[in-house]
Design an enzyme around this catalytic site. Structure first.
Site, mmCIF file in Angstrom:
data_model
loop_
_atom_site.group_PDB
_atom_site.id
_atom_site.type_symbol
_atom_site.label_atom_id
_atom_site.label_comp_id
_atom_site.label_asym_id
_atom_site.label_seq_id
_atom_site.Cartn_x
_atom_site.Cartn_y
_atom_site.Cartn_z
ATOM 1 N N ALA A 190 0.744 -0.973 -0.126
ATOM 2 C CA ALA A 190 -0.011 0.048 0.107
ATOM 3 C C ALA A 190 0.877 1.388 0.079
ATOM 4 O O ALA A 190 2.077 1.201 0.726
ATOM 5 C CB ALA A 190 -0.795 0.012 1.145
ATOM 6 N N PHE A 238 0.258 5.505 -6.795
ATOM 7 C CA PHE A 238 1.105 5.139 -7.897
ATOM 8 C C PHE A 238 1.507 6.435 -8.632
ATOM 9 O O PHE A 238 0.512 7.245 -8.720
ATOM 10 C CB PHE A 238 0.758 4.088 -8.715
ATOM 11 N N CYS A 260 3.510 6.142 -16.926
ATOM 12 C CA CYS A 260 3.085 4.968 -17.573
ATOM 13 C C CYS A 260 1.663 4.571 -17.197
ATOM 14 O O CYS A 260 0.675 4.561 -17.995
ATOM 15 C CB CYS A 260 3.970 3.931 -17.592
#
Ligand SMILES: NC(=O)c1ccc[n+]([C@@H]2O[C@H](COP(=O)([O-])OP(=O)(O)OC[C@H]3O[C@@H](n4cnc5c(N)ncnc54)[C@H](O)[C@@H]3O)[C@@H](O)[C@H]2O)c1
Length: 470
Positions: free
Chosen positions: A272, A276, A280
Site C-alpha cells: 500500500a 502510484f 506510464c
C-alpha cells in the site's frame, strides 16, 4: 528472403526507455553499432558528458554507458544520418496523454510517433525494420505502415514490429539484463516473420530463447497496455483495502502478507502507498479506457477508469488525513515532504504523488520544506508550477523551500510526510529530527517505510497508510 543480420541499430528517442534499453543492447551485442538520437540537444549532450553526468538517474546505468560509449554506442542529434545508416530502427519517443482535441485527457498523443515515422520515410534510402518501442494504442503499427508505404522511396521496404518495453524505472538495468520476457509482435507474413527473427537474434545475445515471445502485432500492442493496467489495478486494490484497514484497525501489511501467500495471487505489487505515479500507469490505463469507449464497450471503460480514480482518491485521502490530524488546519504550519520522485531510485517525477500532496498542502496555506536526493531543483519548480497554474512561481517559492538534506528539511516542522520510499529516509537520525521539530511531532508514512514502534518510542506520533489506531 532470409532474416537480415542486424549490424546497425538507431534508436529515435534518448529518454528513460530509449537510453537504457539501447545502451544495454550495445553492451550485450559488441558486434552491433548502436546510435541513440534525439532532437533534444541538452539531453544528448548529457549522454555524452565527459564526467558521465547522464540525463537520467538509474542504478547501474553509468557503468553500462561507460563500458561501450565511443566503442559501439553513440549519442547524437543527427537523426537523419542515424536513420540512413541503420538497418533496424527503434522508435522510442514519448506518447503522453493528449491535452486537447478528440480524446483529450484519455487518448495517447501520437504526434511524436507520427513525426518520427514520417522522418524515417523521408530520409531512408534502403530497407529498414522499424520497431515500435513506445507504448501505443492498438493498431498504431498499422498507421505507421501506411505512412511509411505512402512516403517510401522506390525499392525501399519497411517491416514494422511491435516490441513494447516492460522495464521499470529504478530497476531498469536489472530488468533489461534479466527480462521476465521480451515480446515481439509482427505481421504473420513471411517478411513479417523474417523481421521478427532478425530482432529476436539481437535479444538472443543474452536473453534465453524461451523468454522471447513472438506474437501478432495487435496482441503485442495490447499486451503492454494490459500488463500496466493489471499492475496498477493491484496497487489500487491494495490501496482500497488500506482505507478499510485504517477504519477498522486492521494492518495493511499483515493483510497484504496473508493475501500474497496465496500462490494464485503472489506477493509482488501488494504494498500500500500514497498512490502510484510515473509516466506510464495512468497514461496507459486511460489509453485502454479510450480504446474501450471507441470500441463501444462502456462498461469495460468504466471498469478500468476506476483504477485511476481510486489512485486519485488515495492521494487526496492521505492529504486530508494530514490536515485532519494536525487539528484540522495546516495554515502557516511547516510541513516537511521527504521525496519528490515518483518512486525510489529514479529522478523521474512524472505523475509523482508528491506533486499532488504539495499542491494540496499549498492550497491549505502551509509552508513546505522539501528534500529529494536525486530530483533537480528546476524540475521541482516546473512540476509545482504546472500543478498550480493559478499561482505564480514567485508565490510558489514563498511557500515551498527546497532543502539539501533530510535534517535541514525537517527543522522546525510540525509534521514530516514521507512521499517516496528512498532507502536513506529509513536511515535518518530520527532522534535529531525529533529534537529540531515542534511538538507534538508527527510523521506521516505514505510508503510503509519507517519503523513505527521505534519512532513512537522517540516521541513521534506516527500515522501510517493502512494502519488504524483502533
Ligand atoms: N518510462 C518508462 O518507465 C517506460 C516503460 C515502458 C515503456 N515506456 C514507453 O516508452 C516511450 C518513451 O518513454 P520515455 O519515458 O523514454 O519518454 P521520454 O520523454 O523520457 O523520452 C522520449 C524522447 O523522445 C524524444 N523525441 C520525441 N520526438 C522525437 C523525434 N521526432 N525525433 C527524435 N527524438 C524525439 C524526446 O526529445 C525525448 O527525449 C513512451 O511511449 C512510454 O510510454 C516508458
Amino acid at each position: 528472403m532470409s532474416p537480415v543480420k542486424v549490424q546497425k541499430i538507431v534508436c529515435i528517442g534518448a529518454g528513460y526507455v530509449g537510453g537504457p534499453t539501447c545502451a544495454v543492447i550495445a553492451q550485450k551485442c559488441p558486434d552491433i553499432v548502436v546510435t541513440i538520437v534525439d532532437l533534444n540537444e541538452a539531453r544528448i549532450n548529457a549522454w555524452n558528458d565527459e564526467e558521465y553526468r547522464l540525463p537520467i538517474y538509474e542504478p547501474g546505468l553509468v557503468d553500462v554507458v561507460r563500458s561501450c560509449r565511443g566503442k559501439n554506442l553513440f549519442f547524437s542529434t543527427d537523426v537523419d544520418k542515424g536513420i540512413q545508416e541503420a538497418d533496424l530502427i527503434f522508435v522510442s519517443v514519448n506518447t503522453p496523454t493528449k491535452k486537447s482535441g478528440v480524446g483529450a485527457g484519455f487518448a495517447a498523443d501520437l504526434n511524436y510517433v507520427e513525426l518520427a515515422t514520417r522522418r524515417i520515410a523521408a530520409v531512408a534510402t534502403s530497407n529498414k525494420i522499424v520497431v515500435e518501442k513506445s507504448t501505443v494504442p492498438c493498431r498504431t503499427a498499422e498507421s505507421m505502415r501506411t505512412i511509411l508505404e505512402a512516403n517510401a522511396k522506390p525499392n525501399c521496404r519497411f517491416d514494422i514490429l511491435s516490441n513494447p518495453e516492460f522495464l521499470a524505472e529504478g530497476t531498469a538495468i536489472n530488468d533489461l539484463h534479466k527480462p521476465d520476457r521480451v515480446l515481439i509482435g509482427s505481421l504473420q507474413s513471411a517478411e513479417g516473420l523474417d523481421a521478427c527473427q532478425a530482432l529476436s537474434s539481437v535479444y538472443a545475445h543474452w536473453v534465453p530463447r524461451e523468454r522471447i515471445l513472438t506474437v501478432g502485432l495487435w496482441s503485442s500492442e495490447l499486451s503492454k497496455l494490459a500488463a500496466n493496467a493489471m499492475l496498477a489495478q493491484r496497487i489500487s486494490s491494495i490501496n482500497a483495502l488500506s482505507a478499510i484497514c485504517e477504519a477498522t484497525g486492521a494492518n495493511i501489511d499483515e493483510v497484504a502478507n496473508a493475501v500474497g501467500y496465496d500462490s494464485r495471487i503472489g506477493p509482488k505489487f501488494l504494498k500500500a502507498s500514497v498512490g502510484f505515479g510515473g509516466s506510464c500507469f495512468q497514461k496507459d490505463i486511460l489509453n485502454l479506457v479510450y480504446l474501450s469507449e471507441s470500441l463501444h464497450l462502456p462498461e469495460i471503460a468504466t471498469y478500468w477508469r476506476q483504477v485511476v480514480e481510486m489512485n486519485e482518491h488515495q492521494k487526496s485521502r492521505f492529504a486530508k488525513r494530514v490536515v485532519d490530524t494536525l487539528f484540522n488546519t495546516i495554515t502557516n504550519k511547516r510541513i516537511t515532504v521527504l521525496g519528490f520522485a515518483f518512486k525510489a531510485d529514479t529522478g523521474d517525477t512524472r505523475e509523482s504523488a508528491a506533486i499532488t500532496l504539495i499542491r494540496d498542502f499549498m492550497k491549505e496555506k502551509a509552508n513546505i520544506s522539501l528534500y529529494d536526493p536525486q530530483v533537480e531543483e528546476a524540475q521541482i519548480w516546473q512540476d509545482l508550477a504546472e500543478a498550480s497554474p493559478n499561482l505564480s512561481l514567485e508565490n510558489i517559492k514563498k511557500q515551498v523551500k527546497i532543502c539539501s538534506s533530510s535534517l535541514e528539511a525537517c527543522k522546525d516542522a510540525e509534521a514530516v510526510v514521507i512521499a517516496t520510499e528512498w532507502k536513506e529516509f529509513k536511515e535518518i537520525d530520527w532522534e535529531t529530527v525529533y529534537q529540531g521539530m515542534n511538538k507534538p511531532a508527527f510523521v506521516f508514512d505514505g510508503r510503509l517505510l519507517v519503523d513505527e514502534d521505534k519512532l513512537t518510542k522517540i516521541g513521534f506520533k506516527v500515522i501510517t497508510i493502512g494502519r488504524g489506531s483502533l
